[in-house]
Structures are given as structure tokens and as C-alpha cells.
Design an enzyme around this catalytic site. Structure first.
Site, PDB file in Angstrom:
ATOM      1  N   SER A 171       0.800  -1.079  -0.102  1.00  0.00           N
ATOM      2  CA  SER A 171       0.087  -0.045   0.058  1.00  0.00           C
ATOM      3  C   SER A 171       0.731   1.226  -0.066  1.00  0.00           C
ATOM      4  O   SER A 171       1.973   1.341   0.527  1.00  0.00           O
ATOM      5  CB  SER A 171      -0.791   0.117   1.281  1.00  0.00           C
ATOM      6  OG  SER A 171      -1.428   1.306   1.466  1.00  0.00           O
ATOM      7  N   TYR A 208      -2.985  -1.242  10.252  1.00  0.00           N
ATOM      8  CA  TYR A 208      -2.819  -1.517   8.741  1.00  0.00           C
ATOM      9  C   TYR A 208      -1.572  -0.949   8.374  1.00  0.00           C
ATOM     10  O   TYR A 208      -0.754  -1.599   7.585  1.00  0.00           O
ATOM     11  CB  TYR A 208      -4.037  -0.585   7.973  1.00  0.00           C
ATOM     12  CG  TYR A 208      -4.084  -0.853   6.508  1.00  0.00           C
ATOM     13  CD1 TYR A 208      -4.259  -1.887   5.987  1.00  0.00           C
ATOM     14  CD2 TYR A 208      -3.715   0.124   5.508  1.00  0.00           C
ATOM     15  CE1 TYR A 208      -4.387  -2.165   4.464  1.00  0.00           C
ATOM     16  CE2 TYR A 208      -3.416  -0.019   4.332  1.00  0.00           C
ATOM     17  CZ  TYR A 208      -4.074  -1.030   3.792  1.00  0.00           C
ATOM     18  OH  TYR A 208      -3.835  -1.205   2.449  1.00  0.00           O
TER      19      TYR A 208
HETATM   20  N1  LIG Z   1      -8.795  -1.211  -2.097  1.00  0.00           N
HETATM   21  C1  LIG Z   1      -7.831  -0.450  -1.903  1.00  0.00           C
HETATM   22  O1  LIG Z   1      -8.077   0.775  -1.993  1.00  0.00           O
HETATM   23  C2  LIG Z   1      -6.358  -0.892  -1.404  1.00  0.00           C
HETATM   24  C3  LIG Z   1      -5.298   0.209  -1.465  1.00  0.00           C
HETATM   25  C4  LIG Z   1      -4.085  -0.320  -1.002  1.00  0.00           C
HETATM   26  C5  LIG Z   1      -3.810  -1.676  -0.887  1.00  0.00           C
HETATM   27  N2  LIG Z   1      -4.811  -2.460  -0.835  1.00  0.00           N
HETATM   28  C6  LIG Z   1      -4.436  -4.070  -0.642  1.00  0.00           C
HETATM   29  O2  LIG Z   1      -4.797  -4.766  -1.612  1.00  0.00           O
HETATM   30  C7  LIG Z   1      -5.329  -5.973  -1.126  1.00  0.00           C
HETATM   31  C8  LIG Z   1      -6.649  -6.331  -1.686  1.00  0.00           C
HETATM   32  O3  LIG Z   1      -7.320  -5.275  -1.292  1.00  0.00           O
HETATM   33  P1  LIG Z   1      -8.924  -5.315  -1.591  1.00  0.00           P
HETATM   34  O4  LIG Z   1      -9.575  -3.862  -1.539  1.00  0.00           O
HETATM   35  O5  LIG Z   1      -9.116  -6.098  -2.986  1.00  0.00           O
HETATM   36  O6  LIG Z   1      -9.625  -6.196  -0.615  1.00  0.00           O
HETATM   37  P2  LIG Z   1     -11.182  -6.726  -0.339  1.00  0.00           P
HETATM   38  O7  LIG Z   1     -11.309  -6.809   0.938  1.00  0.00           O
HETATM   39  O8  LIG Z   1     -11.954  -6.303  -1.546  1.00  0.00           O
HETATM   40  O9  LIG Z   1     -10.954  -8.818  -0.875  1.00  0.00           O
HETATM   41  C9  LIG Z   1      -9.768  -9.010  -0.163  1.00  0.00           C
HETATM   42  C10 LIG Z   1     -10.092 -10.658  -0.212  1.00  0.00           C
HETATM   43  O10 LIG Z   1      -9.070 -11.408   0.502  1.00  0.00           O
HETATM   44  C11 LIG Z   1      -9.744 -12.475   1.135  1.00  0.00           C
HETATM   45  N3  LIG Z   1      -9.193 -12.465   2.562  1.00  0.00           N
HETATM   46  C12 LIG Z   1      -9.433 -11.716   3.629  1.00  0.00           C
HETATM   47  N4  LIG Z   1      -8.673 -12.567   4.547  1.00  0.00           N
HETATM   48  C13 LIG Z   1      -8.060 -13.554   4.145  1.00  0.00           C
HETATM   49  C14 LIG Z   1      -7.426 -14.564   4.848  1.00  0.00           C
HETATM   50  N5  LIG Z   1      -7.141 -14.800   6.024  1.00  0.00           N
HETATM   51  N6  LIG Z   1      -6.843 -15.782   3.983  1.00  0.00           N
HETATM   52  C15 LIG Z   1      -7.004 -15.842   2.532  1.00  0.00           C
HETATM   53  N7  LIG Z   1      -7.989 -14.696   2.087  1.00  0.00           N
HETATM   54  C16 LIG Z   1      -8.469 -13.751   2.858  1.00  0.00           C
HETATM   55  C17 LIG Z   1     -11.116 -11.953   1.394  1.00  0.00           C
HETATM   56  O11 LIG Z   1     -12.175 -13.182   1.064  1.00  0.00           O
HETATM   57  C18 LIG Z   1     -11.232 -11.298  -0.342  1.00  0.00           C
HETATM   58  O12 LIG Z   1     -11.524 -12.056  -1.280  1.00  0.00           O
HETATM   59  C19 LIG Z   1      -5.178  -6.077   0.361  1.00  0.00           C
HETATM   60  O13 LIG Z   1      -3.842  -6.379   0.736  1.00  0.00           O
HETATM   61  C20 LIG Z   1      -5.105  -4.565   0.708  1.00  0.00           C
HETATM   62  O14 LIG Z   1      -4.417  -4.092   1.909  1.00  0.00           O
HETATM   63  C21 LIG Z   1      -6.208  -2.234  -1.284  1.00  0.00           C
END
Ligand SMILES: NC(=O)c1ccc[n+]([C@@H]2O[C@H](COP(=O)([O-])OP(=O)(O)OC[C@H]3O[C@@H](n4cnc5c(N)ncnc54)[C@H](O)[C@@H]3O)[C@@H](O)[C@H]2O)c1
Length: 262
Positions: free
Chosen positions: A139, A152
Site C-alpha cells: 500500500s 494497517y
Molecule cells: N482497495 C484499496 O483501496 C487498497 C489500497 C491499497 C492496498 N490494498 C491492498 O490490496 C489487497 C486487496 O484489497 P481489496 O480492496 O481487493 O480487498 P477486499 O476486501 O475487496 O478483498 C480481500 C480478499 O481477501 C480475502 N481474505 C481476507 N482475509 C483472508 C485470509 N485470512 N486468508 C485468505 N483470504 C483472505 C477476502 O475473502 C477477499 O476475497 C489488500 O492487501 C489491501 O490491503 C487495497
């Protein structure tokens, strides 16, 4: 390589993980969608295979070493190799050092930081054999902290340290390890967080949202022959958010009172 490369993507049932899995599958990888939500992952894999892509699902809690061991064994049994490991699964709780309770801290660090380590450990023999690559989804908050994202931010800063440490440990094995750092991405998980704060949509004026497809493009670059000299790096895919004043970057009006509460 006579057979298509094999990629593992965690948290692949939705959002960024699904975007990455789709991108890799379209780029002729056999893709394992690993997710704690097996049903959602199965639905996603069904859509990919209906498009003629090669995908399968393995249910996995990334925080469990035992489950990693079983998942990797299952994939190797079917596909015999692992070329790309994408540690994407993550949770994004909001909170300050005071308001964050111990359970939230433990869960955040277990999923966002311990999970990638366990995945790397479980995949390492296969990655060494293929001279493969590891890509951690971090991130902008790994290097640009933001108030209210305590556990986070700590987890993603730790993941950057892990990325660099793994890169140096594996430097003689031909296995690379990098971090892709998304800005703000419209995903089901982020929408849930917004809804929790009473918002049915993004704050007015929000701009420069990154898409899962753009994150997938960065992952594909790092996994491609052209990206294989990149090692131990953080690749921001955030429109420069890590350089800019957040408010000026995210909102049309810097004094917008509907500030990002996340
Ligand atoms: N969305 C954003 O704005 C953003 C920004 C920066 C970084 N990120 C990072 O990108 C990644 C994905 O984010 P997203 O927004 O797509 O998330 P999301 O919540 O939409 O999806 C996350 C997925 O991870 C799965 N998951 C959660 N805990 C788990 C576990 N213990 N084991 C296996 N699977 C698990 C969930 O079931 C889900 O399918 C994360 O690491 C997040 O920190 C997201």
C-alpha cells in the site's frame, strides 16, 4: 518452458486479487485462486474458466501454516510447479494506537504480514526450482502513513521490510521479491468500509482511483522477463499519491469537509 507457468494469488475471490488473477490467466498462466471465502472464489474461478482461462480454487486462511502446506501440496500435485506467488489477501481495519484493540492488531498482522511470510516459506522449494517471483501487495501507506490506519500502516510497512529481506535472502536463487503498492482502489472490501461510515459512494471529488486492472498490469510486468531484473522494490501504482499531499491529491477541493475517514 513447455507448460504454462503457474501463479498463486491470495485473496483472489474479489477486488484487487481477482483483477490480478484474471490478468495472469489472460497472460496464459494457470492460476490458483486462494481465498478464505471458498464459495466466492469458486464463483470467480467459474467465470474465468467459462472464458476459456485456466483457474482453480483452493480454500486457504493465509494466517495458517498448516493450510498453506496443504494448499501448496494440492497445487503441486495437479500442476507440478509454481512460478509466481502473489500475496494479496489483506484486511484494512481503521483505528489509532489508542482505539485499536489487541485482537484487531493480532488479526491485521497475522493476515497482512505473517500470511505473506508463511506463503513464501511454503512455496519456496517450488519457486527456487522455477526461479520464480514473489509479489506482495502492499500500500502507499507502507511509506506514507495516514492517521487512523494504525495497525494497517504498521502491517504494510512491515511487509515492505519483509519484501526487501526476502529479496536479499534469495538473491543467489534467482527468485525475486517485490511489492506493488496500490493507491485507493474501488473494491468490494473498500465499499464495505465506506458503507460502515454511512457512505453509499466515494467522497465527493475523489479522483485518481486505481483499478484492479492497473494493479494486475504492474504484477504482470514484474512477472514478465522484462521485469525480472527488478528486485526488492516498491512499485507504486497510485498516481503519485505517495508524493503528494493526500487531500490535494484525493479531493477536488483541499478544504472539502468530507475528509477521508476510511
Ligand atoms: N482497495 C484499496 O483501496 C487498497 C489500497 C491499497 C492496498 N490494498 C491492498 O490490496 C489487497 C486487496 O484489497 P481489496 O480492496 O481487493 O480487498 P477486499 O476486501 O475487496 O478483498 C480481500 C480478499 O481477501 C480475502 N481474505 C481476507 N482475509 C483472508 C485470509 N485470512 N486468508 C485468505 N483470504 C483472505 C477476502 O475473502 C477477499 O476475497 C489488500 O492487501 C489491501 O490491503 C487495497
Amino acid at each position: 518452458m513447455s507448460e504454462a507457468p503457474v501463479a498463486l494469488v491470495t485473496g483472489a475471490a474479489q477486488g484487487i486479487g481477482l483483477g490480478i488473477a484474471t490478468g495472469l490467466a489472460r497472460a496464459h498462466h494457470r492460476v490458483a485462486l486462494l481465498d478464505i471465502d471458498a464459495q466466492a472464489a469458486a464463483d470467480a474461478a467459474e467465470r474465468l474458466t467459462a472464458d476459456g482461462l485456466v483457474a482453480r480454487v483452493v480454500r486457504l486462511d493465509v494466517a495458517s501454516a498448516l493450510e498453506w502446506h496443504a494448499a501448496v501440496a494440492t497445487i503441486l500435485e495437479q500442476w507440478q510447479r509454481i512460478d509466481v506467488l502473489v500475496n494479496n489477501a489483506g484486511v484494512s481495519p481503521r483505528g489509532t494506537p489508542e482505539s485499536t484493540d489487541e485482537a484487531v492488531w493480532d488479526q491485521t498482522l497475522a493476515v497482512n504480514l505473517k500470511g505473506p511470510w508463511l506463503g513464501i516459506k511454503a512455496c519456496l522449494p517450488a519457486l527456487r526450482a522455477s526461479r520464480g517471483t514473489i509479489i506482495n501487495v502492499g500500500s502507499t501507506r507502507a511509506t506514507r502513513p495516514r492517521r487512523g490506519l494504525f495497525a494497517y500502516g504498521v502491517s504494510k510497512a512491515g511487509l515492505l521490510g519483509l519484501t526487501q529481506q526476502v529479496a536479499i535472502e534469495l538473491i543467489d536463487d534467482g527468485v525475486t521479491c517485490n511489492m506493488v503498492a496500490p493507491g485507493w482502489v474501488d473494491t468490494p472490501g473498500e465499499r464495505l468500509i465506506q458503507a460502515r461510515h454511512g457512505r453509499s459512494d466515494w467522497p465527493q471529488g475523489v479522483r485518481n482511483l486505481t483499478t484492479p486492472e492497473e494493479i494486475a498490469a504492474a504484477v504482470l510486468y514484474l512477472a514478465s522477463p522484462g521485469g525480472r531484473r527488478v528486485n526488492g522494490e516498491i512499485l507504486y501504482v497510485d498516481s503519485g499519491l505517495h508524493l503528494a499531499d493526500d487531500v490535494a491529491m484525493i479531493y477536488g477541493q483541499p478544504d472539502d469537509s468530507r475528509t477521508y475517514r476510511g
